[in-house]
Design an enzyme around this catalytic site. Structure first.
Site, PDB file in Angstrom:
ATOM      1  N   HIS A 124       0.865  -1.182   0.000  1.00  0.00           N
ATOM      2  CA  HIS A 124       0.000   0.000   0.000  1.00  0.00           C
ATOM      3  C   HIS A 124       0.908   1.240   0.000  1.00  0.00           C
ATOM      4  O   HIS A 124       2.012   1.201   0.543  1.00  0.00           O
ATOM      5  CB  HIS A 124      -0.837  -0.047   1.279  1.00  0.00           C
ATOM      6  CG  HIS A 124      -1.912   0.982   1.387  1.00  0.00           C
ATOM      7  ND1 HIS A 124      -1.659   2.285   1.749  1.00  0.00           N
ATOM      8  CD2 HIS A 124      -3.248   0.899   1.199  1.00  0.00           C
ATOM      9  CE1 HIS A 124      -2.804   2.954   1.793  1.00  0.00           C
ATOM     10  NE2 HIS A 124      -3.787   2.137   1.458  1.00  0.00           N
ATOM     11  N   ASP A 201       3.006  -4.741   8.082  1.00  0.00           N
ATOM     12  CA  ASP A 201       1.788  -3.949   7.924  1.00  0.00           C
ATOM     13  C   ASP A 201       0.603  -4.908   7.991  1.00  0.00           C
ATOM     14  O   ASP A 201       0.340  -5.650   7.047  1.00  0.00           O
ATOM     15  CB  ASP A 201       1.844  -3.209   6.578  1.00  0.00           C
ATOM     16  CG  ASP A 201       0.526  -2.507   6.243  1.00  0.00           C
ATOM     17  OD1 ASP A 201      -0.445  -2.646   7.006  1.00  0.00           O
ATOM     18  OD2 ASP A 201       0.491  -1.825   5.200  1.00  0.00           O
ATOM     19  N   GLN A 204      -4.597  -5.201   6.659  1.00  0.00           N
ATOM     20  CA  GLN A 204      -5.598  -6.076   6.049  1.00  0.00           C
ATOM     21  C   GLN A 204      -5.645  -7.454   6.694  1.00  0.00           C
ATOM     22  O   GLN A 204      -6.461  -8.290   6.312  1.00  0.00           O
ATOM     23  CB  GLN A 204      -5.319  -6.233   4.544  1.00  0.00           C
ATOM     24  CG  GLN A 204      -5.538  -4.965   3.754  1.00  0.00           C
ATOM     25  CD  GLN A 204      -6.978  -4.502   3.762  1.00  0.00           C
ATOM     26  OE1 GLN A 204      -7.912  -5.290   3.945  1.00  0.00           O
ATOM     27  NE2 GLN A 204      -7.188  -3.222   3.553  1.00  0.00           N
ATOM     28  N   LYS A 227     -10.427  -0.997  10.261  1.00  0.00           N
ATOM     29  CA  LYS A 227     -10.489  -2.191   9.395  1.00  0.00           C
ATOM     30  C   LYS A 227     -10.835  -3.441  10.191  1.00  0.00           C
ATOM     31  O   LYS A 227     -10.920  -4.531   9.634  1.00  0.00           O
ATOM     32  CB  LYS A 227      -9.146  -2.378   8.685  1.00  0.00           C
ATOM     33  CG  LYS A 227      -8.773  -1.153   7.863  1.00  0.00           C
ATOM     34  CD  LYS A 227      -8.088  -1.493   6.592  1.00  0.00           C
ATOM     35  CE  LYS A 227      -7.480  -0.258   5.982  1.00  0.00           C
ATOM     36  NZ  LYS A 227      -8.154   0.131   4.744  1.00  0.00           N
ATOM     37  N   CYS A 364      -4.696   2.341  -3.812  1.00  0.00           N
ATOM     38  CA  CYS A 364      -3.484   2.858  -3.149  1.00  0.00           C
ATOM     39  C   CYS A 364      -2.308   1.908  -3.323  1.00  0.00           C
ATOM     40  O   CYS A 364      -1.504   1.726  -2.399  1.00  0.00           O
ATOM     41  CB  CYS A 364      -3.724   3.125  -1.658  1.00  0.00           C
ATOM     42  SG  CYS A 364      -4.895   4.435  -1.366  1.00  0.00           S
TER      43      CYS A 364
HETATM   44  N1  PMP Z   1      -1.716  -0.733   4.556  1.00  0.00           N
HETATM   45  C1  PMP Z   1      -2.673  -1.491   4.029  1.00  0.00           C
HETATM   46  C2  PMP Z   1      -2.335  -2.883   3.580  1.00  0.00           C
HETATM   47  C3  PMP Z   1      -3.979  -1.001   3.925  1.00  0.00           C
HETATM   48  O1  PMP Z   1      -4.932  -1.757   3.394  1.00  0.00           O
HETATM   49  C4  PMP Z   1      -4.266   0.307   4.378  1.00  0.00           C
HETATM   50  C5  PMP Z   1      -5.648   0.905   4.259  1.00  0.00           C
HETATM   51  N2  PMP Z   1      -6.237   0.748   2.993  1.00  0.00           N
HETATM   52  C6  PMP Z   1      -3.233   1.059   4.916  1.00  0.00           C
HETATM   53  C7  PMP Z   1      -1.978   0.509   5.005  1.00  0.00           C
HETATM   54  C8  PMP Z   1      -3.456   2.450   5.420  1.00  0.00           C
HETATM   55  O2  PMP Z   1      -4.322   2.428   6.501  1.00  0.00           O
HETATM   56  P1  PMP Z   1      -4.950   3.781   7.053  1.00  0.00           P
HETATM   57  O3  PMP Z   1      -5.473   4.518   5.867  1.00  0.00           O
HETATM   58  O4  PMP Z   1      -6.043   3.326   7.973  1.00  0.00           O
HETATM   59  O5  PMP Z   1      -3.870   4.510   7.754  1.00  0.00           O
END
Ligand code: PMP
Length: 405
Positions: A124, A201, A204, A227, A364
């Site tokens: 991401h 990270d 997910q 999430k 993203c």
């Molecule tokens: N890493 C991953 C794998 C994600 O799916 C997300 C959210 N889509 C993020 C980071 C960023 O999370 P946040 O926008 O809640 O900070």
């Protein structure tokens, strides 16, 4: 889950029960954010109605209650992650802020020109851009683990990229764009072997997989409350005690100091050293309620999600114009689709007309889209409250797409 159990479970999520464009909502954008159970809404409501005060400083009863609830929430997160101590749980605004914290504090103080940060193609943007900012500041170099033809991490290539210059391996446990579960064991072990730190990270992963940071053996683990059925505005950085203790603050203000004078200031103990300013108190309490909610779900909810995923994949395989990305990979209930000539945006809008919430675009993860040679996809992501009927409905809706375009 029995039909009764699932109905009872769905009754805990008020937002699910509404019509969208004259159709009962089918919410399949859970990888972006999950809906919130009553337990979370009520915990936050209760806090504001009865215990609201700032934490840690005041001598009065409300503040003591707020502090107790806030620190109990930290302990709840510790149990969820199986961290050794709640001192290793740092509150952040989310995964993004947690990774930025590590890059700024650890990276800013430790990295030198030529040091290597190892990422993967399917990260991401939140696990790419903070490292790019750090690299620009320090002269550190970013290396990227490629994908195999099957769209999964090329572990052998990743292992070959780990060497004496590697200082950090930062990698996702589950890909948000593809839903693929990354097998991290060998990579984390190899990084540890060369003395690099590791950041996983888990944004997910937390909604789908049991997490144990000690078993994983990572130095940092990050996730976002929203999430995993919790509120927005709250996330977590887990950091191993000795690593956190060696890190300087990254934001200055109240809470994070021990003593301040114009001659200089000293820093608080961990984790408060990294929590400048008034923290998101109600949100932390809401997140703890979400984690408690998951912990007390009827057994079989993970199997329920897996069955829905398999039903979705089987149905998609029968649609000739649909291509599932990384179709054979081990995955959570998240699929990313190419739809032949049909643009994902058009498909997403049409699904919305039928009350179905999906996600379209690059998710993203632009470098991943570039590697796969796609501009964007249509992503369907399941949660514990989805049903077989909903899966069948989205499959039927997708089957009708070619009639419209
Ligand atoms: N890493 C991953 C794998 C994600 O799916 C997300 C959210 N889509 C993020 C980071 C960023 O999370 P946040 O926008 O809640 O900070």
């Amino acid at each position: 889950l029995s039909t009764t159990q699932l109905t009872e479970l769905r009754a805990c999520f008020p937002a699910l029960h509404q019509n969208i464009n004259c159709n009962q909502l089918i919410y399949l954008d859970n990888a972006a954010t999950t809906q919130k159970p009553l337990a979370v809404l009520e915990a936050m409501d209760h806090f504001y109605r009865t215990d609201n005060a700032n934490v840690h400083r005041a001598a009065h009863t409300l503040s003591a209650r707020a502090t107790t609830a806030f620190e109990a929430a930290r302990e709840r997160v510790r149990r969820f992650l199986n961290a050794a101590s709640s001192d290793e749980i740092v509150w952040t605004r989310g995964t993004t802020e947690a990774i930025n914290l590590v890059a700024a504090s650890w990276g800013g103080s430790q990295l030198r020109a030529g040091d290597e940060i190892l990422l993967s193609t399917l990260e991401h943007h939140a696990n790419i851009v903070p490292w790019q900012l750090l690299a620009a500041r320090t002269g550190a170099v970013i290396r990227v683990i490629p994908l195999t033809a099957a769209g999964t991490l090329d572990i052998a290539a990743g292992l070959a990229l780990i060497g004496p210059r590697t200082r950090m391996l930062a990698i996702s446990q589950v890909s948000n764009a593809l839903g693929v579960i990354n097998p991290l064991g060998e990579l984390l072990a190899a990084a540890r072997h060369v003395g690099a730190l590791t950041l996983v990270d888990g944004a997910q992963a937390v909604g789908h997989l049991p997490v144990d940071v000690q078993a994983l053996g990572c130095d940092f683990y990050t996730f976002s409350g929203h999430k995993v059925y919790g509120p927005t505005g709250i996330g977590v950085l887990y950091g191993r005690r000795d690593v956190l203790e060696g890190m300087p603050p990254w934001q200055g203000g109240g809470e994070m100091i021990r003593h301040v004078s114009f001659a200089g200031s000293t820093w608080n103990r961990i984790p408060l050293r990294f929590e400048a300013g008034t923290p998101p108190i109600a949100e932390a309490i809401g997140l703890a309620a979400a984690l408690e909610f998951i912990a007390t779900l009827p057994v079989g909810w993970r199997e329920h999600e897996a069955r829905l995923r398999d039903r979705l994949l089987a149905g998609l395989a029968a649609l000739p114009f649909v291509e599932v990305l990384a179709p054979t990979a081990e995955r959570v209930g998240v699929v990313s689709l190419r739809l032949g000539d049909i643009h994902p945006q058009d498909a997403g809008e049409l699904l919305d007309q039928m009350g179905i919430a999906s996600r379209v675009g690059h998710h993203c993860a632009m470098p991943l889209m570039q590697a796969l040679g796609v501009e964007g996809t249509l992503r369907l992501s399941l949660a514990l409250y989805n049903t077989e009927q909903e899966v069948d409905a989205v499959l039927a809706a997708l089957a009708r797409l070619p009639d419209f375009f």
